[in-house]
Every structure is written in structure tokens, then in C-alpha cells.
Design an enzyme around this catalytic site. Structure first.
Site, PDB file in Angstrom:
ATOM      1  N   ARG A 189     -30.316   3.384  -1.880  1.00  0.00           N
ATOM      2  CA  ARG A 189     -29.919   4.426  -2.848  1.00  0.00           C
ATOM      3  C   ARG A 189     -28.411   4.321  -3.005  1.00  0.00           C
ATOM      4  NH1 ARG A 189     -31.413  10.763  -3.260  1.00  0.00           N
ATOM      5  NH2 ARG A 189     -33.172   9.749  -4.273  1.00  0.00           N
TER       6      ARG A 189
ATOM      7  N   GLN B 151     -39.513   7.480  -8.037  1.00  0.00           N
ATOM      8  CA  GLN B 151     -39.827   8.845  -8.440  1.00  0.00           C
ATOM      9  C   GLN B 151     -40.841   8.855  -9.580  1.00  0.00           C
ATOM     10  OE1 GLN B 151     -38.473  12.027  -7.230  1.00  0.00           O
ATOM     11  NE2 GLN B 151     -40.332  12.572  -8.340  1.00  0.00           N
TER      12      GLN B 151
ATOM     13  N   CYS C  62     -38.173  16.260 -10.312  1.00  0.00           N
ATOM     14  CA  CYS C  62     -38.005  15.381  -9.150  1.00  0.00           C
ATOM     15  C   CYS C  62     -37.427  16.126  -7.949  1.00  0.00           C
ATOM     16  CB  CYS C  62     -37.155  14.182  -9.529  1.00  0.00           C
ATOM     17  SG  CYS C  62     -35.481  14.612 -10.062  1.00  0.00           S
TER      18      CYS C  62
ATOM     19  N   ARG D 229     -44.409  11.102  -3.562  1.00  0.00           N
ATOM     20  CA  ARG D 229     -43.358  10.133  -3.220  1.00  0.00           C
ATOM     21  C   ARG D 229     -43.817   9.304  -2.015  1.00  0.00           C
ATOM     22  NH1 ARG D 229     -38.111  11.004  -4.608  1.00  0.00           N
ATOM     23  NH2 ARG D 229     -37.877   8.846  -3.938  1.00  0.00           N
TER      24      ARG D 229
END
Ligand code: CP
Ligand code: NVA
Length: 305
Positions: A102, A132, A261, A289
Site C-alpha cells: 500500500r 477493494q 470501502c 475483503r
């Protein structure tokens, strides 16, 4: 396919394969059935931005697959001291079986994948959030029984979520309407992709127009991670207009779902009332997820995607 970096890189059949695998792994986990996956795999997880869901779902996911995860924050690893991503890729590839990252720039993820000999998974960049949206598609398919022919609407900033929803939902056979302020439109890559879908895609500044006949409405924060300094300026543009409220919901189809999300800013992009009335949709989405990412790891590490 070695890596999962953007939904743009996936064929519709690959998306379906991930969703089918996610459903299978979810059913196995609920029934206490062991997954058919080699034990002892190690996932390195690089985080240069905050996370709750991505971190916990990936770490739990690899554990449930019989492996283990290693958390690397930029501040506590040598990445924070400037070690190049190319070297980090080559080092982690010697120890680990898969790398999740990320970060800010998509190019960073592409570089990591280029130099890594093991699969790389994009856990969010400024431009994309593929994991996502795969979880979102799994959730919509579970609730509605299909994806093909449904209408998805996104109201808010043209960010990583808007980009990924545009690409993912169109590839899944859905129609897509995005409502964003002109200065905050989705990325050119997503819009160029959508241009190939004719009247199945609509970009407008009017949330009401986008919500008409929607089967699922998505929204996300007005200022994403890394845009904290723009918060006040963005509020002036978005406030009171780019908010999912009862008026918007009244324009959608009966039974319209909400996907967010998370984290959500109640009273900004969504009202407390709409959020709580659709909490089941939203927390099913958060749960998925785990299952969607297990599917991604399962298929990539088995070389089956
Ligand atoms: N939706 C999402 O990616 O959540 P986190 O930022 O908590 O990982
Ligand atoms: N658009 C948000 C998504 C968070 C999961 C961000 O990038 O901060």
C-alpha cells in the site's frame, strides 16, 4: 498472470475466477473445511499509508491459508530511509512467497512488481484500489445474485475508488454512472477505458442524475490519504452536494445497495441514516475483503490466475 496491480490488467473471465474462488474459500472457511493450499507461505505486507481492513484481512487471510504475514511499515523498515524499491523487491523475493504493498504512486507498485520474482498485490495506491473493488463485486453478486446488467453509481471524489469501480464494474457487465465535481474527475486511464463502453458509462457532475435507477450506490471520502492538506478546500466543493442521503436513495431502484470501502465520514459523503440503514451491505463488503484477497493470494501463489 504474476501480479495483481490494476483491474485494467484483468480479463472479465479472470475477475469471475477470483469471485468464484472467493465464494469457495468463504464457504470452506464458514464450514471449517481446510483450504487446498500449500502450508508455510509467507506474505510480506508493505504499508506506506494507514490501514485497518487491508492489514487485518491480508494477515488473517494468509494465516487461514496456512501461512504467515510480515508487516513492514515504511517508518520501521529501510524503505523509510530511502532504500530503493527495486532492491527491496529483490530482497523480499528471496524470503517471501508474495508481497502486498500500500503506497502513494502507482509507479512504485509497478517497479516493485518488475523487480520481484514473487507475486505482487496492490493494496491501494493514489490511483487504484483493486482488492477493494473485487470484494465489492463479490458482495454485490452475493446480495443481488448477479452483476451483469445492474447499474452502479458512484458519488464523490474521482479517486482510487472511483477509478477502480469504473473499470471493475464495467468489466463485470454492469452500467456505471460517476458523479464528481469537474475538477475532481476520475483518472484519464479509467475514463479512456470507459469511453469504449458507450452509453453503459456516464460521467456527470450531478449526483441525482447518476443515482437514477441505480442498483448499488458507492461513495468514498472527499479527501483521501495523502490529501489531508486539501481537506478544507475540498469541503467547499463537495459539501451538501456529493452526499448520499434519502433524496439520492429515492431516485435509485428499490432494494438499492450501498457500498462504502470505509472508513466513512458520516455527515459528509453519506448521512448517518443511510449508512446505518445499509450497515449490513457495508460490513458484508468489509468482510469480503478477507475472502476476495484470500482468492487473489490463492490463485497468484498457485500460478492459476
Ligand atoms: N477500505 C480499506 O482499504 O480500508 P483500510 O484503509 O482500513 O485498509
Ligand atoms: N480513497 C480512500 C480509500 C481508503 C480505503 C483513500 O485513498 O484514502
Amino acid at each position: 498472470m504474476k501480479d495483481l496491480l490494476r483491474l485494467l490488467d484483468l480479463a472479465p473471465e479472470q475477475i469471475t475466477k477470483i469471485l468464484d474462488t472467493a465464494d469457495m474459500l468463504k464457504a470452506q472457511q464458514k464450514a471449517g473445511i481446510k483450504h487446498d493450499f500449500p502450508a508455510g507461505k509467507v506474505l510480506a505486507m508493505i504499508f506506506e499509508k494507514n490501514s485497518t481492513r487491508t492489514r487485518v484481512s491480508f494477515e488473517t487471510g494468509i494465516y487461514q491459508l496456512g501461512g504467515t504475514g510480515i508487516f513492514l511499515s515504511s517508518s520501521q523498515s529501510q524503505l523509510g530511509r530511502g532504500e530503493p524499491i527495486q532492491d527491496t523487491a529483490r530482497v523480499l523475493s528471496r524470503y517471501c512467497d508474495c508481497i502486498m504493498i500500500r503506497t502513494f504512486r502507482q509507479e512504485e507498485v509497478e517497479q516493485l512488481a518488475k523487480y520481484s520474482t514473487v507475486p505482487v498485490i496492490n493494496g491501494l495506491t493514489d490511483t487504484w484500489h483493486p482488492c477493494q473493488v473485487l470484494a465489492d463485486l463479490q458482495t454485490i453478486r452475493e446480495h443481488k445474485g448477479k452483476l451483469e446488467g445492474l447499474k452502479a453509481c458512484y458519488i464523490g471524489d474521482g479517486n482510487n475508488m472511483a477509478n477502480s469501480i469504473t473499470v471493475g464494474c464495467l468489466k463485470a457487465g454492469m452500467r456505471v454512472a460517476i458523479a464528481s465535481p469537474k475538477a475532481y474527475s476520475p483518472d484519464k486511464l479509467a475514463l479512456d477505458f470507459a469511453a469504449g463502453y458507450g452509453d453503459k458509462f456516464l460521467l456527470t457532475e450531478d449526483p441525482k442524475k447518476a443515482a437514477e435507477g441505480a442498483d448499488v450506490i458507492f461513495t468514498d471520502v472527499w479527501a483521501s490519504m495523502g490529501q489531508e492538506a486539501e481537506k478544507a478546500e475540498r469541503e467547499k466543493v463537495f459539501a451538501g452536494i456529493y452526499c448520499v442521503n434519502d433524496e439520492i436513495m429515492a431516485l435509485a431502484n428499490p432494494g438499492c445497495m450501498i457500498q462504502h470501502c470505509l472508513p466513512a465520514h458520516r455527515g459528509e459523503e453519506i448521512t448517518e441514516k443511510v449508512f446505518e440503514e445499509h450497515a449490513l451491505d457495508i460490513f458484508d463488503e468489509a468482510e469480503n475483503r478477507l475472502h476476495a484477497q484470500k482468492a487473489i493470494m490463492y490463485l497468484l501463489m498457485k500460478g492459476e490466475l
